[in-house]
Design an enzyme around this catalytic site. Structure first.
Site, mmCIF file in Angstrom:
data_model
loop_
_atom_site.group_PDB
_atom_site.id
_atom_site.type_symbol
_atom_site.label_atom_id
_atom_site.label_comp_id
_atom_site.label_asym_id
_atom_site.label_seq_id
_atom_site.Cartn_x
_atom_site.Cartn_y
_atom_site.Cartn_z
ATOM 1 N N ASP A 11 7.445 9.254 7.091
ATOM 2 C CA ASP A 11 7.512 7.794 7.118
ATOM 3 C C ASP A 11 8.193 7.303 5.838
ATOM 4 O O ASP A 11 8.286 8.039 4.840
ATOM 5 C CB ASP A 11 6.083 7.237 7.226
ATOM 6 C CG ASP A 11 6.053 5.724 7.164
ATOM 7 O OD1 ASP A 11 6.714 5.085 7.996
ATOM 8 O OD2 ASP A 11 5.380 5.184 6.268
ATOM 9 N N ASP A 13 8.521 3.222 4.417
ATOM 10 C CA ASP A 13 7.885 2.139 3.659
ATOM 11 C C ASP A 13 6.385 2.375 3.551
ATOM 12 O O ASP A 13 5.692 2.516 4.559
ATOM 13 C CB ASP A 13 8.164 0.787 4.327
ATOM 14 C CG ASP A 13 8.130 -0.363 3.337
ATOM 15 O OD1 ASP A 13 7.549 -0.200 2.242
ATOM 16 O OD2 ASP A 13 8.687 -1.432 3.646
ATOM 17 N N ASP A 207 1.517 6.832 5.540
ATOM 18 C CA ASP A 207 0.501 6.110 4.771
ATOM 19 C C ASP A 207 -0.431 5.283 5.644
ATOM 20 O O ASP A 207 -1.325 4.624 5.124
ATOM 21 C CB ASP A 207 1.193 5.163 3.778
ATOM 22 C CG ASP A 207 1.904 4.016 4.488
ATOM 23 O OD1 ASP A 207 1.479 2.856 4.332
ATOM 24 O OD2 ASP A 207 2.867 4.281 5.215
#
Length: 263
Positions: A11, A13, A207
């Site tokens: 991932d 951002d 995240d």
């Protein structure tokens, strides 16, 4: 114990950067993966940017990146529709990244009688676009949503994301869209195919339990949660309960991820 993955889906951002700011250790992680010849792809729900634009954004923060290493929800959405209906007529609600992906997949972007309404983030969205989308869908066009993110981070704070526009279209049309991006496994399957690996050979790094980790789990990948973004110690239990998904590994920062994957 970690089953050493043959490839990674990473991932962006919240995992490697926040907006225009690199998260500590992001460059070292990627360089370590290169040193050990572990294949990886950057996987993002963001439908607005082209792979070239995403790569330039990463390079500007000192994170090595090539356009061919980037997978977006727009690319996956375009391929999904092209496989279902080659050369289909599609109405687009979105930005440059989606338009380029649809054109590259051989789909015909039209402004009347589409077979599909494909919607991503559109920062020029307005009531007339909503009206047309709803009418087309009620007349039989298939609704496709690139990604369900309700909010989009920006340098000035949170903005409504593609999922917020999608929620308006769904509410007005009464039709649920086909969702491509995380937490759907569609994007992950597309990325796995790009790596040439099966999901069981791949680890997903992200995240956000609700999107990254859920998507990886749904696709059958190993999952590594890094505590650098959306999921925190304060909201983790809520995220675990709402998804029913538990990450295989939890790392506090990217240096722990690097040690895990490149000991």
């Amino acid at each position: 114990m970690l089953v050493k993955p043959r490839g990674l889906l990473i991932d962006l951002d919240g995992t490697l950067y926040h907006g225009r700011h690199r998260i500590p250790g992001a460059d070292r992680l990627i360089n370590s993966l290169k040193d050990q010849a572990i294949p990886y792809l950057y996987v993002t729900n963001n439908s607005s940017r082209t792979p070239e634009q995403v790569a330039i954004h990463l390079q500007g923060m000192g994170i090595p990146a090539l356009a061919e290493e980037v997978v977006t929800s727009s690319l996956a959405a375009a391929q999904y529709v092209a496989e279902e209906s080659p050369g289909a007529k599609v109405a687009m609600i979105g930005e440059e990244g989606l338009m380029q992906a649809l054109n590259a997949a051989g789909l015909r972007i039209v402004e009347d009688s589409p077979e599909y309404v494909i919607q991503g983030i559109d920062r020029s969205f307005h009531y007339d676009k909503l009206t047309l989308a709803v009418r087309w869908i009620q007349e039989g066009a298939i609704s496709v949503l690139t990604n369900p993110d309700l909010q989009l981070p920006s340098d000035t704070g949170l903005m409504p994301g593609a999922g917020s526009i999608g929620a308006a279209i769904e509410a007005a049309s009464g039709i649920k869209p086909i969702i491509i991006g995380k937490p759907s496994s569609v994007l992950m399957k597309y990325a796995s195919d790009r790596l040439g690996l099966v999901p069981g050979e791949i680890a997903v790094i992200g995240d956000n339990i609700r999107t990254d980790i859920a998507a990886g789990a749904h696709a059958g990948c190993q999952t590594i949660l890094v505590m650098t973004g959306i999921t925190t110690t304060l909201n983790m239990n809520e995220h675990l309960e709402s998804t029913g998904v538990k990450p295989d590994y939890i790392c506090q920062d990217l240096s722990e991820v690097t040690k895990l994957l490149c000991p």
